[in-house]
Design a protein around this motif. Sequence first.
Motif, PDB file in Angstrom:
ATOM      1  N   LEU A 326       0.848  -1.189   0.000  1.00  0.00           N
ATOM      2  CA  LEU A 326       0.000   0.000   0.000  1.00  0.00           C
ATOM      3  C   LEU A 326       0.884   1.240   0.000  1.00  0.00           C
ATOM      4  N   VAL A 327       0.515   2.214  -0.805  1.00  0.00           N
ATOM      5  CA  VAL A 327       1.255   3.469  -0.860  1.00  0.00           C
ATOM      6  C   VAL A 327       0.274   4.622  -0.691  1.00  0.00           C
ATOM      7  N   GLY A 328       0.800   5.806  -0.365  1.00  0.00           N
ATOM      8  CA  GLY A 328      -0.057   6.973  -0.185  1.00  0.00           C
ATOM      9  C   GLY A 328       0.703   8.247  -0.468  1.00  0.00           C
ATOM     10  N   MET A 330       2.569  11.879   0.101  1.00  0.00           N
ATOM     11  CA  MET A 330       3.447  12.421   1.136  1.00  0.00           C
ATOM     12  C   MET A 330       2.871  13.741   1.642  1.00  0.00           C
ATOM     13  N   VAL A 331       1.925  13.643   2.538  1.00  0.00           N
ATOM     14  CA  VAL A 331       1.253  14.821   3.074  1.00  0.00           C
ATOM     15  C   VAL A 331       2.235  15.638   3.925  1.00  0.00           C
ATOM     16  N   LYS A 332       2.235  16.960   3.714  1.00  0.00           N
ATOM     17  CA  LYS A 332       3.116  17.859   4.461  1.00  0.00           C
ATOM     18  C   LYS A 332       2.364  18.634   5.540  1.00  0.00           C
ATOM     19  N   GLU A 333       1.075  18.915   5.297  1.00  0.00           N
ATOM     20  CA  GLU A 333       0.276  19.649   6.275  1.00  0.00           C
ATOM     21  C   GLU A 333      -1.023  18.890   6.524  1.00  0.00           C
ATOM     22  N   LEU A 334      -1.302  18.606   7.789  1.00  0.00           N
ATOM     23  CA  LEU A 334      -2.484  17.838   8.165  1.00  0.00           C
ATOM     24  C   LEU A 334      -3.235  18.576   9.269  1.00  0.00           C
ATOM     25  N   TYR A 335      -4.489  18.908   8.985  1.00  0.00           N
ATOM     26  CA  TYR A 335      -5.311  19.638   9.950  1.00  0.00           C
ATOM     27  C   TYR A 335      -6.580  18.818  10.224  1.00  0.00           C
ATOM     28  N   MET A 336      -6.676  18.276  11.443  1.00  0.00           N
ATOM     29  CA  MET A 336      -7.852  17.489  11.836  1.00  0.00           C
ATOM     30  C   MET A 336      -8.347  17.982  13.196  1.00  0.00           C
ATOM     31  N   LYS A 337      -8.553  19.268  13.295  1.00  0.00           N
ATOM     32  CA  LYS A 337      -8.921  19.916  14.544  1.00  0.00           C
ATOM     33  C   LYS A 337     -10.427  19.862  14.798  1.00  0.00           C
ATOM     34  N   LEU A 349      -0.634   8.009   7.880  1.00  0.00           N
ATOM     35  CA  LEU A 349       0.461   8.563   7.078  1.00  0.00           C
ATOM     36  C   LEU A 349       1.654   7.626   7.157  1.00  0.00           C
ATOM     37  N   SER A 350       2.355   7.522   6.042  1.00  0.00           N
ATOM     38  CA  SER A 350       3.541   6.667   6.044  1.00  0.00           C
ATOM     39  C   SER A 350       4.731   7.357   6.690  1.00  0.00           C
ATOM     40  N   ARG A 351       4.773   8.693   6.640  1.00  0.00           N
ATOM     41  CA  ARG A 351       5.893   9.445   7.203  1.00  0.00           C
ATOM     42  C   ARG A 351       5.375  10.640   7.993  1.00  0.00           C
ATOM     43  N   LEU A 378       3.619  10.999  18.314  1.00  0.00           N
ATOM     44  CA  LEU A 378       2.992  12.184  17.735  1.00  0.00           C
ATOM     45  C   LEU A 378       3.209  13.440  18.586  1.00  0.00           C
ATOM     46  N   VAL A 379       3.166  13.310  19.897  1.00  0.00           N
ATOM     47  CA  VAL A 379       3.353  14.483  20.769  1.00  0.00           C
ATOM     48  C   VAL A 379       4.690  15.184  20.503  1.00  0.00           C
ATOM     49  N   PRO A 380       5.801  14.476  20.419  1.00  0.00           N
ATOM     50  CA  PRO A 380       7.067  15.160  20.109  1.00  0.00           C
ATOM     51  C   PRO A 380       7.058  15.854  18.753  1.00  0.00           C
ATOM     52  N   ILE A 381       6.403  15.251  17.768  1.00  0.00           N
ATOM     53  CA  ILE A 381       6.331  15.863  16.432  1.00  0.00           C
ATOM     54  C   ILE A 381       5.508  17.147  16.494  1.00  0.00           C
ATOM     55  N   VAL A 382       4.371  17.094  17.165  1.00  0.00           N
ATOM     56  CA  VAL A 382       3.489  18.261  17.287  1.00  0.00           C
ATOM     57  C   VAL A 382       4.209  19.406  17.980  1.00  0.00           C
ATOM     58  N   ASP A 383       4.884  19.114  19.085  1.00  0.00           N
ATOM     59  CA  ASP A 383       5.556  20.163  19.853  1.00  0.00           C
ATOM     60  C   ASP A 383       6.800  20.696  19.145  1.00  0.00           C
ATOM     61  N   LYS A 384       7.407  19.895  18.322  1.00  0.00           N
ATOM     62  CA  LYS A 384       8.562  20.368  17.560  1.00  0.00           C
ATOM     63  C   LYS A 384       8.147  21.402  16.521  1.00  0.00           C
TER      64      LYS A 384
END
Length: 465
Positions: A326-328, A330-337, A349-351, A378-384
């Motif tokens: 399966l491939v998808g 490469m999303v750079k911006e994701l907003y699911m608020k 997401l794969s990456r 995910l928390v470290p990615i969000v805060d970075k």
Amino acid sequence: MASRVILFFIIIAVAAGCASSLGGDTLTDVLNITAVGKQPGICSKCICKDGKVDCSSKGLTKFFPQHKWAALKNFRPTIVDMSNNSFERITLMAELPIEVLNLSRCGIQAVEFAAFRPLRNMRVLDLSHNKLRYTPELIYMDVLNLAYNDLHTLFDMGVFIKLKQLTELDLSGNPLENTELRVFDSGWGSTLKILRLRSCQLTKIPRYFLGHFVNLERLDLSDNHLTRIPEDLNKVENLLYLNLNQNPIRELNIDTVVYWTIRGLAYILLKLKELHLSNMPILTEIGPGALGYLESLEKLHLSFNPQLRHISATALTRPAKNGEDLVGPMVKELYMKSNALSKVYPQLLSRWDLLTAIDVSGNPFRCDCETQWMVDVLVPIVDKLKPNASEAMVCSEPEQMRGFTMRYVHEVNRTMRCVYASNKNGAVVIKSLIGALLAVPIMAAVILLLKCGILALKRATNSDQ
């Protein structure tokens, strides 16, 4: 000294006489002739400077007549802004090198035939927020804004056929009827790159309509009454941006996004980079593979959907060419608020580490072993990407975790347990187990009673004999 005073009054008298001979122009008009960039008439009421005539919000109640426009010939204006005034009718203008003409918010109800024809250099015309019921006669321009008028039909006039170089068209806020969109059936539209049809009360996009815009790059269909993705999107091969916000689409799955044709499966929107699916009142689910064929997708907006409870782990994936993986995109911006999501799947997401922006705050997350990855990864990615942003990722269940932020859980290095009783399925399982446990003694009691009854019956029979 006396001679100077006399000379001054003589000049005033001569100027007044000139004013009366110029058809009613005021004395100020005449005196302004000597000012840099000024002309009598229009420039006495507006600001004329650096090739721009600024008449915005001047309290004008009548459009300037042709002879006053002609007086600007030597000034050679390229930009004219007459917005926020109050005149009902636009009359014929003079031949001028105007490139940008702003007539928005003036209460305009009618435009005289060929009123803009002398403006052969015009590139941008803004007639938005007026009271037009019919589209005026138009020939030249690249950008046309007719948003928020009272246009019910575009069919009768056929005016768009003449706009051979139009690249941007805004028809938002007009109560267009679906059948009236057939105006474009004449082969027009190949140059259009931006089309806005926001808030047009559309319940569907007529078949073959979008097929005329082969070079369209940006399409706004937000705030309409669409219940599914328009089928003809597979004909808009160059689309880069699509806005479907505020439409009553209930779910997105492979059947509602990808359509079968006589040639087989049609993969649509292969070049799409930005997709908006926010503020959708009844969107509940995004199923497996629903967005997987958007292979160029970089920005995904899925926020403020109050009933969106489930986004499949494979919503953004599709089978690879080898048919096995399966491939998808490469999303750079994701907003699911601010949706109704209890969890986000790591497979979505794969990456995740390639994101440059992310916001999943405001969801009622269930903090257990299934969302442990969100705390750890995910928390470290969000805060970075945005310091302390994970403070808005709050646990709603189970009860013992309610109110804790995922940032706090990450900081204390807590491992969350698998708790199933906190959701409806867990409650059903527990109720079933309780029912089963209660059923055993009840059945035993029934069997015992039956045996006792049978024994009593035998005794009674024997005693009778």
